[in-house]
Design a protein around this motif. Structure first.
Motif, short mmCIF file in Angstrom:
data_model
loop_
_atom_site.label_atom_id
_atom_site.label_comp_id
_atom_site.label_asym_id
_atom_site.label_seq_id
_atom_site.Cartn_x
_atom_site.Cartn_y
_atom_site.Cartn_z
N VAL A 95 40.28 66.37 14.76
CA VAL A 95 39.19 66.28 15.74
C VAL A 95 38.65 67.68 15.99
N ILE A 96 37.36 67.83 15.72
CA ILE A 96 36.66 69.08 16.02
C ILE A 96 36.10 68.97 17.44
N CYS A 97 36.33 69.99 18.24
CA CYS A 97 35.83 70.04 19.62
C CYS A 97 34.89 71.23 19.73
N ILE A 98 33.79 71.07 20.43
CA ILE A 98 32.75 72.11 20.42
C ILE A 98 32.99 73.20 21.47
N SER A 99 34.11 73.12 22.18
CA SER A 99 34.52 74.19 23.08
C SER A 99 36.00 74.00 23.39
#
Length: 367
Positions: free
Chosen positions: A146-150
């Motif tokens: 899972v890529i999280c933007i912050s």
């Protein structure tokens, strides 16, 4: 390395920040050796796809449809996309939004980007929060990564979705700085100095509080207009609030239009004010910085990660703090110039090339 991006968000957004992020990411990835990205959106409504090479996209843009036909288009596009993705045989499927349905081909690793947990944090602000919360949790736990933007979003994904920390990474978004650089000649949109607010105005965006602060400060409402860009025309309840606060209707205005108009407004504003209670990332402050506009913003959620020390920040629940922060920037030419200079350095920390580089590293680590 073959990368497939599914149809989901391109059916949900005509423009929108998520589809812009994905188009920017695919554009940058396409320039990298041994990387073959492709967006599969057989039937879609998205105009951001027009900004990238047509060879990177499979699909036809449809006109706006009635609800029943829209649902049929979604089902048809989903079926066609799944078939095309299977034939493509990708190494990575990057899901563009949150689906309960599992359509990942065999021997393909799955990546999901999570943009925010606003429905989880403020469920009462939405008619059907569970309609987003449930599929998001399913998709996040199903993903190989899972890529999280912050970092703020990453902590929320771990806390609210129960995703193991080792399955998450932070990849910051970029900003299209060229569109916001100062130019020599441009029209003047307002005859008076103004504060600029950008985007939606409801609920957690905290616009009502900003309006109250603006109205109660003689310094602000006598000398500055409040210009709202985007978010649709002012609503009846907003006009009522403006009148109840004793403000003239020509002092709080809404303007819509293109990125070029927004860029001009950034450049001409006395300050950009961003009072949001929660953001998954927050691109507008970086756009303002690129346009040499001082930023005054909330110190909540992801925003401190984004603005660093290049903004005048405030507690978004404290009217006094909001007023003091805005007035400090407006009244101090030295502070204003200091913020503009700091913003010129800060926005360069966030680029689409860096976003693509970090994302590619995650893909390769899964193979």
């Amino acid at each position: 390395m073959k990368l497939a991006f599914d149809q989901q968000v391109f059916l949900l957004q005509e423009y929108g920040g998520i589809s812009r992020y994905l188009c920017s990411l695919v554009r940058e990835l396409s320039h990298k050796p041994s990387v073959e990205p492709h967006i599969f959106a057989p039937l879609h409504f998205n105009r951001n796809l027009e900004s990238i090479d047509s060879a990177l996209v499979s699909g036809i843009r449809l006109p706006k449809l009635p609800t029943k036909l829209f649902r049929l288009a979604m089902l048809a596009s989903e079926a066609l996309a799944h078939r095309a993705i299977s034939r493509f045989k990708p190494d990575i499927l990057h899901e563009t939004y949150y689906s309960v349905a599992d359509f990942c081909p065999n021997n393909t690793r799955r990546v999901l980007t999570v943009y925010d947990l606003i429905h989880e944090r403020y469920p009462n602000l939405f008619v059907n929060s569970e309609g987003t919360i449930r599929p998001k949790k399913i998709a996040a736990n199903r993903a190989d990564h899972v890529i999280c933007i912050s970092e703020s979003t990453r902590r929320d994904v771990i806390d609210f979705c129960g995703v193991p920390e080792e399955k998450t990474s932070v990849v910051y978004l970029g900003v299209d700085v060229d569109a916001f650089r100062p130019v020599e000649e441009e029209c003047q949109y307002r005859p008076r100095p103004f504060l600029l607010y950008v985007g939606a105005r409801g609920g957690y965006k905290n616009f009502d509080r900003l309006l109250r602060v603006y109205a109660r400060s003689p310094r602000l409402h006598r000398e500055l207009d409040l210009v709202c860009f985007g978010g649709g025309p002012l609503l009846a309840n907003e006009h009522e609030m403006i009148a109840a606060l004793g403000l003239s209707p020509d002092r709080v205005v809404q303007i819509g239009g293109t990125d070029a108009i927004l860029a001009t407004l950034y450049r001409q504003a006395e300050a950009f004010v961003y009072p949001s209670l929660y953001e998954g990332f927050g691109i507008p402050p970086l756009e303002a910085m690129a346009a040499h506009c001082p930023v005054v913003c909330s110190d909540g959620s992801s925003l401190p990660e984004v603005v660093g020390r290049a903004a005048e920040t405030f507690d978004p629940l404290d009217d006094d703090a909001i007023q003091a922060a805005i007035e400090h920037v407006i009244e101090s030419p030295e502070r204003r110039e200091e913020l503009i200079a700091a913003g010129q350095s800060r926005h360069t920390c966030f680029s689409w090339s860096k976003c693509a580089e970090d994302t590619e590293a995650i893909y390769r680590a899964l193979l």
